[in-house]
Write an enzyme that holds these catalytic residues in place. Sequence first.
Site, PDB file in Angstrom:
ATOM      1  N   GLY A  60       0.846  -1.193   0.000  1.00  9.35           N
ATOM      2  CA  GLY A  60       0.000   0.000   0.000  1.00  9.35           C
ATOM      3  C   GLY A  60       0.874   1.233   0.000  1.00  9.35           C
ATOM      4  O   GLY A  60       2.050   1.164   0.359  1.00  9.35           O
ATOM      5  N   CYS A  87       5.181  -6.319   1.782  1.00 12.43           N
ATOM      6  CA  CYS A  87       5.541  -4.897   1.763  1.00 12.43           C
ATOM      7  C   CYS A  87       4.793  -4.140   2.876  1.00 12.43           C
ATOM      8  O   CYS A  87       5.039  -4.390   4.045  1.00 12.43           O
ATOM      9  CB  CYS A  87       5.274  -4.320   0.366  1.00 12.43           C
ATOM     10  SG  CYS A  87       6.084  -2.752   0.104  1.00 12.43           S
ATOM     11  N   GLU A 168       4.960 -11.959  -5.791  1.00  9.07           N
ATOM     12  CA  GLU A 168       3.990 -12.103  -6.889  1.00  9.07           C
ATOM     13  C   GLU A 168       4.538 -11.566  -8.205  1.00  9.07           C
ATOM     14  O   GLU A 168       3.973 -11.810  -9.271  1.00  9.07           O
ATOM     15  CB  GLU A 168       2.684 -11.383  -6.533  1.00  9.07           C
ATOM     16  CG  GLU A 168       2.724  -9.856  -6.550  1.00  9.07           C
ATOM     17  CD  GLU A 168       3.333  -9.230  -5.289  1.00  9.07           C
ATOM     18  OE1 GLU A 168       3.986  -9.948  -4.521  1.00  9.07           O
ATOM     19  OE2 GLU A 168       3.148  -8.009  -5.092  1.00  9.07           O
ATOM     20  N   ASP A 224     -14.119 -10.103 -23.471  1.00  6.97           N
ATOM     21  CA  ASP A 224     -15.033 -10.480 -22.392  1.00  6.97           C
ATOM     22  C   ASP A 224     -16.448 -10.756 -22.899  1.00  6.97           C
ATOM     23  O   ASP A 224     -17.039 -11.786 -22.581  1.00  6.97           O
ATOM     24  CB  ASP A 224     -15.068  -9.385 -21.311  1.00  6.97           C
ATOM     25  CG  ASP A 224     -13.674  -9.047 -20.808  1.00  6.97           C
ATOM     26  OD1 ASP A 224     -12.774  -9.881 -20.997  1.00  6.97           O
ATOM     27  OD2 ASP A 224     -13.492  -7.963 -20.234  1.00  6.97           O
ATOM     28  N   LYS A 364      -8.503 -11.845 -16.545  1.00  3.79           N
ATOM     29  CA  LYS A 364      -8.457 -11.745 -18.003  1.00  3.79           C
ATOM     30  C   LYS A 364      -7.823 -12.977 -18.664  1.00  3.79           C
ATOM     31  O   LYS A 364      -8.358 -13.509 -19.629  1.00  3.79           O
ATOM     32  CB  LYS A 364      -7.646 -10.498 -18.387  1.00  3.79           C
ATOM     33  CG  LYS A 364      -7.775 -10.118 -19.828  1.00  3.79           C
ATOM     34  CD  LYS A 364      -9.105  -9.476 -20.044  1.00  3.79           C
ATOM     35  CE  LYS A 364      -9.298  -8.862 -21.373  1.00  3.79           C
ATOM     36  NZ  LYS A 364     -10.472  -7.977 -21.365  1.00  3.79           N
TER      37      LYS A 364
END
Length: 506
Positions: A60, A87, A168, A224, A364
Amino acid sequence: MNQPTPTNQLVLVLDFGGQYKELIARAVRGLSVYAEIKSGHITAAEIKALNPIGIILTGGPKSVYLADSPKCEPELWGLGIPILGICYGMQMMCHMLGGEVSTADTGEYGCVTVTPLSAGPPFSALMSHRDRVTRLPEGFCVTSTTESCIASCENREKKLYGVQFHPESEHTNDGREFLGHFLYEICGAVGDYRLDDYVSLQINEIRGTVGKQNILLALSGGVDSSVCASLLSKAVPGQLTCIFVDHGFMRQNEADEIEAVFSKRNLRLIRVNAQKRFLGKLKGVTEPEAKRKIIGEEFIRVFEEEAKKLGKIPFFAQGTIYPDIVESGGGIHGATIKSHHNVGGLPEKLDFEKIVEPLSGLFKDEVRVLGRKLGLPSKLVNRQPFPGPGLAIRVMGEITERKLEVLRKADAIMREELDRMRTKPSQYFAVLTDTLSVGVKGDDRTYEPVVALRAVTTTDFMTCEYTQIPHKILSKISARITNEIPLVSRVVYDITSKPPATVEWE
Ligand code: XMP
């Protein structure tokens, strides 16, 4: 929003305003564990009710010691559920449990060498921070360091883990293995999340909801809505009507290609040729946000008119995907730069019994995998992002049929040449600027708009780098555009990243 199936183990990703929350959830799913993103303000009771096997706290932008920085409920630390703080997540964990976080004079941004204290050789990891943990809470120990900070820590007994780096990120060596270790060794994951299971569950749900009735979808031709149409036509064959509003701002041949693909499916396709109508509404309009607004409103109007002709259809489908929900979920966000208008928004005046959103739990790339499974052509499934208002925001200034025609040709040439690259940019297109420039063609002077080429590389489109396309390819595109399009005599390449620029020019 879709909840996990009762048989799926769940990992919660709690959002504290970090840029990478979707990347984290997607990485977890890529490791066959179902993950959902929730606000960092979720209560401990709500968490208990969801019964997750593990929790990941995102990064953040704030400093933990500021009064208004987001914090989780303190009860979280005592739930006995394994928690990994990334983090800001690690800093918040240490700060709330009695450790110390402070701001250093210089930050660590980019790839940094991390040295584990026990097993394993040093590795390279992505860091993006200035605050750092300077004293650990009781019961915690350091597990790795960089030259200037504690890179990771743990309290095994309480199953609390913190990393200053970003496992990640693809820039962190063995980041996936690290996450896999947390999921499988610490959280006890069994790896029970499969896309196929999600799909069969959705098909059953669609059948249960729609029954023998009809369902309506606004088909834009984007990934989509196309995948959504294919899934629905498989679940309830013959009961789906797709309205495809051609606003006239599609790329070369695109509208015909969409019609060709979907007229072969088990559904009813209505193509509305509304090009003239949209151009009429945009006459004299130059301001980008005004263009977006007019196109969005007109789209809904055209759609409503067509839908009314069909009589009562109880169900309305939308190709909403998981990031759409996460982004509009009222989390901890930054400033709005553009009102990203997605053509295909919900018509308000039509009275539907229920909205069906079968892709709303998918990322996605999962939607693309599903599209392939459903037999959609790869050209459509791999389509790069294309803004809802289409070429209308790539013809700068006032839009005319002639300008659209020039842009369509230039854009087709640009894409044809770049499609040949082995590693393609994330998004690439041509822009027709509103700057006129003098040129010379044959013996004639020209005074026509400059064509700009844009190509960017990014994972999330929130930031991007301009792609360093080889000069040879740029020269070929420039030569083809100026040779094949009468009057265009100047082509430029955009070499700005985002920020400070945006991907689109308008
Ligand atoms: P920007 O220009 O904001 O673009 O850096 C980031 C990504 O969003 C797309 N984009 C839009 N998509 N409606 C959309 O559906 C819009 O109004 C819109 N404006 C930008 C852009 O193509 C890029 O992928």
